[in-house]
Design an enzyme around this catalytic site. Sequence first.
Site, short mmCIF file in Angstrom:
data_model
loop_
_atom_site.label_atom_id
_atom_site.label_comp_id
_atom_site.label_asym_id
_atom_site.label_seq_id
_atom_site.Cartn_x
_atom_site.Cartn_y
_atom_site.Cartn_z
N ASP A 164 0.96 -1.14 0.13
CA ASP A 164 0.11 0.08 0.01
C ASP A 164 1.01 1.24 -0.06
O ASP A 164 1.68 1.46 1.06
CB ASP A 164 -0.81 -0.15 1.22
N SER A 192 -6.68 12.23 -15.11
CA SER A 192 -8.18 11.97 -15.50
C SER A 192 -8.49 13.15 -16.19
O SER A 192 -8.31 14.42 -15.94
CB SER A 192 -8.98 11.66 -14.15
N TYR A 202 -12.65 12.62 -6.03
CA TYR A 202 -12.10 12.03 -6.87
C TYR A 202 -11.07 12.96 -7.85
O TYR A 202 -9.85 13.06 -7.91
CB TYR A 202 -12.71 11.28 -7.84
N ALA A 203 -11.86 14.05 -8.22
CA ALA A 203 -11.23 15.13 -9.13
C ALA A 203 -10.21 15.84 -8.31
O ALA A 203 -9.05 16.18 -8.71
CB ALA A 203 -12.02 15.96 -9.60
N ALA A 204 -10.51 16.28 -7.02
CA ALA A 204 -9.39 16.99 -6.21
C ALA A 204 -8.29 16.10 -6.07
O ALA A 204 -7.00 16.79 -6.11
CB ALA A 204 -10.02 17.17 -4.93
N LYS A 228 -7.05 14.05 -8.22
CA LYS A 228 -6.31 13.85 -9.49
C LYS A 228 -5.86 15.18 -9.80
O LYS A 228 -4.75 15.29 -10.61
CB LYS A 228 -7.32 13.38 -10.70
#
Length: 286
Positions: free
Chosen positions: A65, A144, A157-159, A161
Amino acid sequence: MPDSLMKGEVVVVIGGSSGIGLEVARQFARRGARLMLVARGRDRLEQAASRVRAEGGEVEVYAADLADSRQAQAAADYARQHFGRVDVLVYSAAVFYLAPAEHMDVARAKGAMDAIFWGAVHATQAFLPLVRLSKRKSLVYLASLSVHCTPAFFTAYAAAKHALRGFALALRQELRGEGIHVGVISPGPVDTPLIEGHLHQDLYRLPAGVPVITAEAAAKGVVHAVLRRRDETVLPRWMAPAAAFALAFPRAVEWYYHWTVPGWKRILAEQTKAGGRAGESRPDAP
Protein backbone atom coordinates in the site's frame (compact mmCIF):
# COMPACT_ATOMS: atom_id res chain seq x y z
CA MET A 1 5.02 -13.29 -28.48
CA PRO A 2 7.03 -10.29 -27.22
CA ASP A 3 8.90 -8.18 -29.78
CA SER A 4 12.28 -6.57 -29.06
CA LEU A 5 11.36 -2.87 -29.02
CA MET A 6 11.92 -2.60 -25.24
CA LYS A 7 13.85 -5.83 -24.72
CA GLY A 8 15.38 -5.99 -21.25
CA GLU A 9 13.87 -2.71 -20.06
CA VAL A 10 12.23 -2.66 -16.63
CA VAL A 11 8.71 -1.27 -16.23
CA VAL A 12 7.11 -0.89 -12.80
CA VAL A 13 3.33 -0.48 -12.82
CA ILE A 14 1.75 0.76 -9.60
CA GLY A 15 -1.87 -0.35 -9.58
CA GLY A 16 -1.04 -3.15 -11.99
CA SER A 17 -3.43 -5.83 -10.74
CA SER A 18 -6.43 -4.82 -12.89
CA GLY A 19 -7.93 -2.24 -15.21
CA ILE A 20 -5.65 0.19 -17.01
CA GLY A 21 -2.60 -0.89 -15.01
CA LEU A 22 -2.91 -4.52 -16.06
CA GLU A 23 -3.40 -3.56 -19.72
CA VAL A 24 -0.37 -1.28 -19.51
CA ALA A 25 1.66 -4.22 -18.20
CA ARG A 26 0.47 -6.46 -21.05
CA GLN A 27 1.32 -3.79 -23.65
CA PHE A 28 4.86 -3.32 -22.34
CA ALA A 29 5.41 -7.07 -21.95
CA ARG A 30 4.55 -7.52 -25.63
CA ARG A 31 7.38 -5.11 -26.41
CA GLY A 32 9.89 -7.22 -24.51
CA ALA A 33 9.97 -5.29 -21.24
CA ARG A 34 10.35 -6.97 -17.86
CA LEU A 35 7.51 -6.09 -15.51
CA MET A 36 7.03 -5.48 -11.82
CA LEU A 37 3.42 -5.10 -10.73
CA VAL A 38 2.60 -3.39 -7.44
CA ALA A 39 -0.82 -3.22 -5.78
CA ARG A 40 -2.39 -3.85 -2.38
CA GLY A 41 -3.89 -7.29 -2.96
CA ARG A 42 -1.50 -10.20 -3.55
CA ASP A 43 -4.17 -12.59 -4.90
CA ARG A 44 -5.16 -10.19 -7.67
CA LEU A 45 -1.52 -9.43 -8.40
CA GLU A 46 -0.80 -13.13 -8.87
CA GLN A 47 -3.79 -13.46 -11.18
CA ALA A 48 -2.58 -10.49 -13.22
CA ALA A 49 0.96 -11.89 -13.35
CA SER A 50 -0.34 -15.25 -14.55
CA ARG A 51 -2.10 -13.52 -17.41
CA VAL A 52 1.05 -11.63 -18.42
CA ARG A 53 3.20 -14.78 -18.19
CA ALA A 54 0.70 -16.73 -20.30
CA GLU A 55 1.35 -14.18 -23.06
CA GLY A 56 5.10 -14.66 -22.81
CA GLY A 57 5.91 -11.81 -20.45
CA GLU A 58 8.42 -11.74 -17.60
CA VAL A 59 6.90 -10.32 -14.42
CA GLU A 60 7.49 -9.95 -10.69
CA VAL A 61 4.82 -8.88 -8.19
CA TYR A 62 5.00 -6.98 -4.92
CA ALA A 63 2.03 -6.38 -2.62
CA ALA A 64 2.16 -2.97 -0.94
CA ASP A 65 0.00 0.00 0.00
CA LEU A 66 1.99 2.97 -1.26
CA ALA A 67 0.00 5.37 0.90
CA ASP A 68 2.57 4.18 3.44
CA SER A 69 5.98 5.59 2.51
CA ARG A 70 7.77 2.68 4.20
CA GLN A 71 5.95 0.17 2.01
CA ALA A 72 6.79 2.26 -1.05
CA GLN A 73 10.45 2.16 -0.13
CA ALA A 74 10.29 -1.60 0.48
CA ALA A 75 8.81 -2.04 -3.02
CA ALA A 76 11.64 0.04 -4.50
CA ASP A 77 14.20 -2.00 -2.58
CA TYR A 78 12.66 -5.16 -4.07
CA ALA A 79 12.98 -3.66 -7.57
CA ARG A 80 16.60 -2.74 -6.93
CA GLN A 81 17.35 -6.27 -5.73
CA HIS A 82 15.68 -7.99 -8.70
CA PHE A 83 16.37 -5.56 -11.55
CA GLY A 84 18.98 -3.01 -10.47
CA ARG A 85 17.19 -0.13 -12.18
CA VAL A 86 13.76 1.03 -13.42
CA ASP A 87 13.36 2.36 -16.96
CA VAL A 88 9.66 3.28 -16.72
CA LEU A 89 7.47 3.92 -13.67
CA VAL A 90 3.72 4.05 -14.35
CA TYR A 91 1.49 5.24 -11.51
CA SER A 92 -2.05 3.98 -12.12
CA ALA A 93 -3.43 3.35 -8.61
CA ALA A 94 -6.78 4.91 -7.73
CA VAL A 95 -10.04 4.57 -5.89
CA PHE A 96 -13.29 6.08 -7.13
CA TYR A 97 -15.57 7.89 -4.70
CA LEU A 98 -18.32 10.31 -5.73
CA ALA A 99 -20.39 12.47 -3.38
CA PRO A 100 -21.81 15.99 -3.02
CA ALA A 101 -19.25 18.16 -1.23
CA GLU A 102 -21.55 18.98 1.69
CA HIS A 103 -22.11 15.32 2.51
CA MET A 104 -18.69 13.94 1.62
CA ASP A 105 -17.41 11.13 3.83
CA VAL A 106 -14.09 12.68 4.80
CA ALA A 107 -12.50 9.32 5.63
CA ARG A 108 -13.29 8.01 2.13
CA ALA A 109 -12.11 11.26 0.55
CA LYS A 110 -8.82 10.99 2.43
CA GLY A 111 -8.56 7.39 1.20
CA ALA A 112 -8.87 8.64 -2.37
CA MET A 113 -6.19 11.26 -1.75
CA ASP A 114 -3.91 8.63 -0.20
CA ALA A 115 -4.28 6.23 -3.13
CA ILE A 116 -4.14 8.79 -5.93
CA PHE A 117 -1.84 11.54 -4.64
CA TRP A 118 0.22 10.48 -1.64
CA GLY A 119 0.87 7.05 -3.12
CA ALA A 120 2.29 8.76 -6.21
CA VAL A 121 4.47 11.02 -4.07
CA HIS A 122 5.83 8.07 -2.09
CA ALA A 123 6.36 5.99 -5.24
CA THR A 124 8.23 8.83 -6.91
CA GLN A 125 10.51 9.43 -3.94
CA ALA A 126 11.24 5.72 -3.57
CA PHE A 127 11.73 4.78 -7.23
CA LEU A 128 13.31 7.94 -8.68
CA PRO A 129 16.88 6.90 -7.75
CA LEU A 130 16.33 3.68 -9.75
CA VAL A 131 14.88 5.61 -12.71
CA ARG A 132 18.02 7.77 -12.73
CA LEU A 133 20.08 4.61 -13.32
CA SER A 134 18.27 3.79 -16.57
CA LYS A 135 18.54 5.04 -20.14
CA ARG A 136 14.86 5.68 -20.88
CA LYS A 137 14.14 7.55 -17.62
CA SER A 138 10.34 7.83 -17.81
CA LEU A 139 7.74 8.58 -15.14
CA VAL A 140 4.06 8.47 -16.14
CA TYR A 141 1.06 9.38 -13.99
CA LEU A 142 -2.57 8.49 -14.71
CA ALA A 143 -4.62 11.62 -14.06
CA SER A 144 -8.14 12.04 -15.44
CA LEU A 145 -10.19 14.02 -17.93
CA SER A 146 -12.10 15.19 -14.85
CA VAL A 147 -9.08 17.43 -14.12
CA HIS A 148 -9.90 19.37 -17.29
CA CYS A 149 -13.68 18.92 -17.26
CA THR A 150 -14.70 18.64 -13.59
CA PRO A 151 -18.39 17.79 -13.10
CA ALA A 152 -20.52 17.95 -9.97
CA PHE A 153 -20.09 15.17 -7.39
CA PHE A 154 -16.44 14.52 -8.38
CA THR A 155 -15.36 16.43 -5.27
CA ALA A 156 -13.00 13.82 -3.78
CA TYR A 157 -11.86 12.04 -6.94
CA ALA A 158 -11.16 15.12 -9.07
CA ALA A 159 -9.47 16.93 -6.17
CA ALA A 160 -7.03 14.03 -5.80
CA LYS A 161 -6.40 13.89 -9.55
CA HIS A 162 -5.87 17.68 -9.64
CA ALA A 163 -3.29 17.25 -6.88
CA LEU A 164 -1.60 14.46 -8.82
CA ARG A 165 -1.38 16.50 -12.00
CA GLY A 166 -0.04 19.53 -10.09
CA PHE A 167 2.64 17.34 -8.55
CA ALA A 168 3.63 15.98 -11.96
CA LEU A 169 3.77 19.44 -13.58
CA ALA A 170 6.17 20.71 -10.92
CA LEU A 171 8.19 17.49 -11.00
CA ARG A 172 8.59 17.77 -14.78
CA GLN A 173 10.33 21.13 -14.42
CA GLU A 174 12.59 19.83 -11.67
CA LEU A 175 13.73 16.76 -13.63
CA ARG A 176 13.82 17.97 -17.23
CA GLY A 177 17.47 19.01 -16.93
CA GLU A 178 18.36 15.40 -16.09
CA GLY A 179 16.65 14.12 -19.20
CA ILE A 180 13.86 12.46 -17.18
CA HIS A 181 10.51 12.29 -18.93
CA VAL A 182 7.41 13.08 -16.83
CA GLY A 183 4.16 12.29 -18.62
CA VAL A 184 0.58 12.89 -17.53
CA ILE A 185 -2.21 10.81 -19.06
CA SER A 186 -5.76 12.14 -18.70
CA PRO A 187 -8.27 9.54 -19.89
CA GLY A 188 -11.99 10.06 -19.99
CA PRO A 189 -14.28 7.29 -18.70
CA VAL A 190 -12.59 3.90 -19.06
CA ASP A 191 -14.49 0.62 -18.96
CA THR A 192 -12.80 -0.95 -15.91
CA PRO A 193 -13.95 -2.37 -12.55
CA LEU A 194 -13.09 1.00 -10.97
CA ILE A 195 -16.23 2.68 -12.31
CA GLU A 196 -18.46 -0.39 -12.50
CA GLY A 197 -21.77 0.34 -10.82
CA HIS A 198 -21.17 4.10 -10.90
CA LEU A 199 -21.33 4.99 -14.59
CA HIS A 200 -24.71 6.27 -15.84
CA GLN A 201 -26.03 6.59 -12.27
CA ASP A 202 -27.11 10.05 -11.12
CA LEU A 203 -23.72 10.87 -9.60
CA TYR A 204 -21.95 9.95 -12.85
CA ARG A 205 -23.92 11.05 -15.89
CA LEU A 206 -22.07 11.52 -19.15
CA PRO A 207 -22.86 14.54 -21.29
CA ALA A 208 -23.35 14.16 -25.03
CA GLY A 209 -20.27 13.21 -27.03
CA VAL A 210 -18.15 11.82 -24.16
CA PRO A 211 -17.24 8.21 -25.01
CA VAL A 212 -16.31 5.35 -22.72
CA ILE A 213 -13.00 3.92 -23.92
CA THR A 214 -11.50 0.50 -23.29
CA ALA A 215 -8.65 -0.20 -20.89
CA GLU A 216 -6.67 -1.42 -23.91
CA ALA A 217 -7.08 1.95 -25.64
CA ALA A 218 -5.99 3.77 -22.48
CA ALA A 219 -2.96 1.51 -22.15
CA LYS A 220 -1.94 2.18 -25.74
CA GLY A 221 -2.03 5.88 -24.89
CA VAL A 222 0.33 5.28 -21.98
CA VAL A 223 2.78 3.29 -24.12
CA HIS A 224 2.67 5.96 -26.85
CA ALA A 225 3.42 8.66 -24.26
CA VAL A 226 6.44 6.72 -23.01
CA LEU A 227 7.85 5.87 -26.41
CA ARG A 228 7.30 9.40 -27.79
CA ARG A 229 8.07 11.13 -24.44
CA ARG A 230 4.81 13.06 -24.50
CA ASP A 231 4.25 15.54 -21.66
CA GLU A 232 0.44 15.60 -21.80
CA THR A 233 -1.96 13.09 -23.31
CA VAL A 234 -5.75 13.35 -23.27
CA LEU A 235 -7.63 10.17 -24.16
CA PRO A 236 -9.28 9.83 -26.55
CA ARG A 237 -6.82 12.20 -28.19
CA TRP A 238 -9.45 13.89 -30.34
CA MET A 239 -10.91 15.35 -27.12
CA ALA A 240 -7.73 17.31 -26.32
CA PRO A 241 -9.00 20.65 -27.74
CA ALA A 242 -12.26 20.36 -25.78
CA ALA A 243 -10.31 19.48 -22.63
CA ALA A 244 -8.09 22.54 -23.04
CA PHE A 245 -11.14 24.75 -23.61
CA ALA A 246 -12.88 23.37 -20.52
CA LEU A 247 -9.77 23.91 -18.39
CA ALA A 248 -9.62 27.53 -19.51
CA PHE A 249 -13.37 28.10 -19.17
CA PRO A 250 -14.72 25.81 -16.40
CA ARG A 251 -18.19 27.40 -16.52
CA ALA A 252 -18.56 25.85 -19.96
CA VAL A 253 -18.62 22.41 -18.31
CA GLU A 254 -21.61 23.46 -16.21
CA TRP A 255 -23.47 24.76 -19.25
CA TYR A 256 -22.72 21.65 -21.28
CA TYR A 257 -24.10 19.35 -18.58
CA HIS A 258 -27.26 21.44 -18.33
CA TRP A 259 -27.70 21.40 -22.11
CA THR A 260 -27.01 17.75 -22.81
CA VAL A 261 -27.86 15.68 -19.71
CA PRO A 262 -31.64 15.21 -19.43
CA GLY A 263 -32.94 16.39 -16.06
CA TRP A 264 -29.52 17.57 -14.87
CA LYS A 265 -30.94 20.46 -12.84
CA ARG A 266 -33.27 18.05 -11.04
CA ILE A 267 -30.44 15.55 -10.47
CA LEU A 268 -28.27 18.26 -8.93
CA ALA A 269 -31.03 19.32 -6.56
CA GLU A 270 -32.06 15.79 -5.56
CA GLN A 271 -28.57 14.41 -5.04
CA THR A 272 -27.34 17.43 -3.13
CA LYS A 273 -30.33 17.26 -0.81
CA ALA A 274 -30.09 13.48 -0.41
CA GLY A 275 -26.38 13.58 0.29
CA GLY A 276 -25.67 11.41 -2.72
CA ARG A 277 -27.40 8.37 -1.25
CA ALA A 278 -29.91 8.13 -4.07
CA GLY A 279 -27.09 7.54 -6.54
CA GLU A 280 -24.75 5.49 -4.38
CA SER A 281 -23.93 2.07 -5.76
CA ARG A 282 -21.15 -0.06 -4.35
CA PRO A 283 -17.88 0.43 -2.44
CA ASP A 284 -14.81 1.64 -4.28
CA ALA A 285 -12.86 -0.85 -6.34
CA PRO A 286 -9.59 -1.84 -4.62
